[in-house]
Design an enzyme around this catalytic site. Structure first.
Site, PDB file in Angstrom:
ATOM      1  N   GLU A  80      21.557   2.950 -25.767  1.00 37.26           N
ATOM      2  CA  GLU A  80      20.743   3.837 -26.808  1.00 37.26           C
ATOM      3  C   GLU A  80      20.035   5.143 -26.185  1.00 37.26           C
ATOM      4  O   GLU A  80      20.429   6.325 -26.628  1.00 37.26           O
ATOM      5  CB  GLU A  80      19.636   3.031 -27.158  1.00 37.26           C
ATOM      6  CG  GLU A  80      18.713   3.837 -28.422  1.00 37.26           C
ATOM      7  CD  GLU A  80      17.449   2.845 -28.756  1.00 37.26           C
ATOM      8  OE1 GLU A  80      17.132   2.957 -30.058  1.00 37.26           O
ATOM      9  OE2 GLU A  80      17.015   2.298 -27.699  1.00 37.26           O
ATOM     10  N   GLU A  81      19.400   5.061 -25.021  1.00 35.30           N
ATOM     11  CA  GLU A  81      18.739   6.186 -24.652  1.00 35.30           C
ATOM     12  C   GLU A  81      19.738   6.860 -23.606  1.00 35.30           C
ATOM     13  O   GLU A  81      20.446   6.335 -22.842  1.00 35.30           O
ATOM     14  CB  GLU A  81      17.526   5.730 -23.697  1.00 35.30           C
ATOM     15  CG  GLU A  81      16.501   5.037 -24.512  1.00 35.30           C
ATOM     16  CD  GLU A  81      15.822   5.849 -25.829  1.00 35.30           C
ATOM     17  OE1 GLU A  81      15.656   7.195 -25.453  1.00 35.30           O
ATOM     18  OE2 GLU A  81      15.465   5.267 -26.490  1.00 35.30           O
ATOM     19  N   ASP A  95      15.124  -5.961 -29.657  1.00 33.95           N
ATOM     20  CA  ASP A  95      15.737  -4.647 -29.229  1.00 33.95           C
ATOM     21  C   ASP A  95      16.699  -4.803 -28.038  1.00 33.95           C
ATOM     22  O   ASP A  95      16.226  -4.656 -27.009  1.00 33.95           O
ATOM     23  CB  ASP A  95      14.670  -3.648 -29.335  1.00 33.95           C
ATOM     24  CG  ASP A  95      15.237  -2.102 -28.970  1.00 33.95           C
ATOM     25  OD1 ASP A  95      16.389  -1.763 -29.486  1.00 33.95           O
ATOM     26  OD2 ASP A  95      14.814  -1.634 -28.048  1.00 33.95           O
ATOM     27  N   HIS A 122      22.601  -1.727 -29.540  1.00 31.75           N
ATOM     28  CA  HIS A 122      23.095  -1.204 -28.398  1.00 31.75           C
ATOM     29  C   HIS A 122      22.786  -2.607 -27.418  1.00 31.75           C
ATOM     30  O   HIS A 122      21.982  -3.372 -27.419  1.00 31.75           O
ATOM     31  CB  HIS A 122      22.102  -0.169 -27.874  1.00 31.75           C
ATOM     32  CG  HIS A 122      20.651  -0.302 -28.071  1.00 31.75           C
ATOM     33  ND1 HIS A 122      19.897  -0.858 -27.163  1.00 31.75           N
ATOM     34  CD2 HIS A 122      19.856  -0.283 -29.133  1.00 31.75           C
ATOM     35  CE1 HIS A 122      18.603  -0.955 -27.431  1.00 31.75           C
ATOM     36  NE2 HIS A 122      18.497  -0.603 -28.863  1.00 31.75           N
ATOM     37  N   HIS A 180       9.921  -3.217 -27.476  1.00 30.54           N
ATOM     38  CA  HIS A 180       9.630  -2.370 -26.455  1.00 30.54           C
ATOM     39  C   HIS A 180       8.551  -3.191 -25.656  1.00 30.54           C
ATOM     40  O   HIS A 180       7.828  -2.369 -24.572  1.00 30.54           O
ATOM     41  CB  HIS A 180       9.796  -0.998 -26.285  1.00 30.54           C
ATOM     42  CG  HIS A 180      11.120  -0.123 -26.782  1.00 30.54           C
ATOM     43  ND1 HIS A 180      11.127   1.036 -26.593  1.00 30.54           N
ATOM     44  CD2 HIS A 180      12.044  -0.717 -26.911  1.00 30.54           C
ATOM     45  CE1 HIS A 180      11.991   1.546 -26.716  1.00 30.54           C
ATOM     46  NE2 HIS A 180      12.842   0.418 -27.048  1.00 30.54           N
ATOM     47  N   ASP A 192      21.920  -2.315 -24.037  1.00 30.88           N
ATOM     48  CA  ASP A 192      20.986  -1.994 -22.781  1.00 30.88           C
ATOM     49  C   ASP A 192      19.450  -2.549 -23.467  1.00 30.88           C
ATOM     50  O   ASP A 192      19.271  -2.563 -24.628  1.00 30.88           O
ATOM     51  CB  ASP A 192      21.113  -0.554 -22.567  1.00 30.88           C
ATOM     52  CG  ASP A 192      20.512   0.213 -23.548  1.00 30.88           C
ATOM     53  OD1 ASP A 192      20.864   0.112 -24.585  1.00 30.88           O
ATOM     54  OD2 ASP A 192      20.122   1.448 -23.136  1.00 30.88           O
TER      55      ASP A 192
END
Length: 434
Positions: free
Chosen positions: A162-163, A128, A96, A407, A98
């Site tokens: 992703e989210e 990530d 992803h 994260h 973002d």
């Protein structure tokens, strides 16, 4: 198999780091935290296209490239290296474009530019998941450069978000609905969005919940005339958690899949309307989530949580109170404390098929390249993959960042790990040729 790996060779580290500098340099603009931060993933797409477009079919190369955008500036990128057998496919998906937000004041270095410290590549998105975007880009570039003849078609899908992908209608769910995942069913699908160079064989489901609590506000000097919403919320939540852990205890299969944590229910946010220290609040809202191992059903948990709330409302007098005048019912005023629960979009976790072709080739490649095989499971979540598995896809997950920085502030990855990830991909492609 040896010929395929030999032709694909090693990761071009200079090219990879150069691309990383560009995409990490865009990380400030792809932070995802609506409504304040709306990512512009096309900033990443453009850098990937700069690398791959010279090898596209439009420019006489082998790569079939599709830039799919459902919202302006928020595109997805699908890159295909055609094989000779239409019934053989291997796909690398889930990279992803973002990132989670970063506060520069809390970092030891600038999160929005790539810092190279020996083998460390530091910046937001290195683990990530912009590092994986760059890694798979280099793989597709090498395939196109060498024009290696393969039976299997190799497909890479770089996703916008992703989210909240299905809520925003821009990422994997939208692509799936439009049929872009249909032909991936012909072979293993590797979701590249985890860490630590090992197969992640299990992920958690997510049930975001919000508990609204209603009491009666009053002056703190007259607590006997109030129903303290904060106290009611704390006691109700405690009872709900007690019942949850009774109804959804650690599952025996969690040990087989090496889950680090069982299913959990916990608060993560607390809101109330505000006021002075001398005011007892009459309402508050507690929000949190359930992280559910894939051996329990999401709909069963939602049903149970609603039952907990209904029962507590009907028997509010039986909840523990706090002190001689703490209460949740004011009979003289015909007022009862109460609560309601609501849920945002929930989705299930996945337990990967440990007997599938995908897992076998991933395991062999990992042991061959990394030197050992230690699969693991976490109750972190990944979108869509359970649905794909339920529809017959051979879904496996792995990644080559650092879990401890996932994260987190001061995020980084290791160039050595990413290089090994490239070799794992090459081994997977080579094994599938045999």
């Amino acid at each position: 198999m040896a010929d395929v790996k030999q032709i694909l060779g090693d990761l071009n580290k200079d090219s990879f780091v150069a691309l990383m500098k560009k995409v990490i340099g865009e990380s400030k603009y792809v932070q995802n935290n609506p409504p304040d931060l709306i990512p512009e993933e096309d900033r990443i797409v453009n850098h990937v296209l700069d690398i791959l477009n010279p090898y596209s079919t439009k420019n006489g190369g082998p790569l079939v490239i599709n830039h799919i955008a459902y919202t302006p500036n928020r595109g997805n990128l699908i890159v295909e290296y055609p094989g000779t057998d239409p019934k053989k496919v291997v796909s690398f998906v889930g990279m992803h474009m973002d990132v989670v937000p970063a506060n520069p004041d809390e970092w030891e270095f600038d999160p929005f530019s790539l810092s190279v410290d020996g083998d460390k590549l530091k910046g937001r998105g290195t683990t990530d998941c912009l590092g994986h975007v760059a890694l798979v880009t280099e793989l597709m570039k090498r395939l196109a450069e060498t024009k290696i003849k393969l039976k299997s078609t190799v497909i890479a899908i770089f996703i916008a978000s992703e989210e909240n992908a299905s809520i925003q209608g821009i990422g994997v769910d939208a692509l799936d609905k439009d049929g872009w995942f249909d032909n991936l069913k012909e072979g293993p699908l590797f979701w590249i969005d985890t860490a630590d160079k090992q197969p992640c064989i299990g992920t958690g489901g997510v049930i975001p919940w919000k508990l609204e609590v209603f009491g009666k506000g009053f002056h703190s000097g007259l607590p006997n005339k109030a129903i303290n919403a904060l106290e009611l919320g704390m006691e109700a939540l405690k009872e709900m958690q007690t019942r949850f852990y009774r109804d959804f205890p650690p599952h025996p299969k969690e040990q087989i899949y090496k889950f680090e944590a069982p299913s959990t229910m916990k608060p993560t946010q607390w809101f109330y309307p505000g006021g002075g220290n001398n005011q007892i609040p009459g309402e508050c809202t507690i929000s949190g989530d359930v992280r559910l191992t894939p051996f329990y059903n999401v709909s069963d948990v939602i049903k149970k949580l609603q039952e907990y709330v209904d029962d507590l409302n009907a028997n509010i007098e039986q909840l523990d109170t706090r002190g001689p005048v703490s209460k949740y019912v004011l009979p003289d005023e015909n007022i009862r404390g109460s609560m309601s629960i609501s849920f945002d979009e929930a989705y299930s976790g996945v337990a990967c098929d440990l007997n599938s072709l995908g897992y076998k080739v991933l395991s062999k490649a990992t042991e061959e390249v990394v030197g050992y095989l230690e699969p693991y499971s976490i109750t972190g979540s990944l979108p869509l993959i359970r649905d794909l598995q339920d529809r017959g896809y051979d879904v496996q997950t792995t990644g080559y960042g650092i879990m401890d920085t996932y994260h987190a502030d001061n995020e980084y990855c290791l160039l050595f790990d990413m290089s090994q990830g490239y070799h794992v991909f090459a081994s997977i492609i080579a094994q599938l040729e045999d």
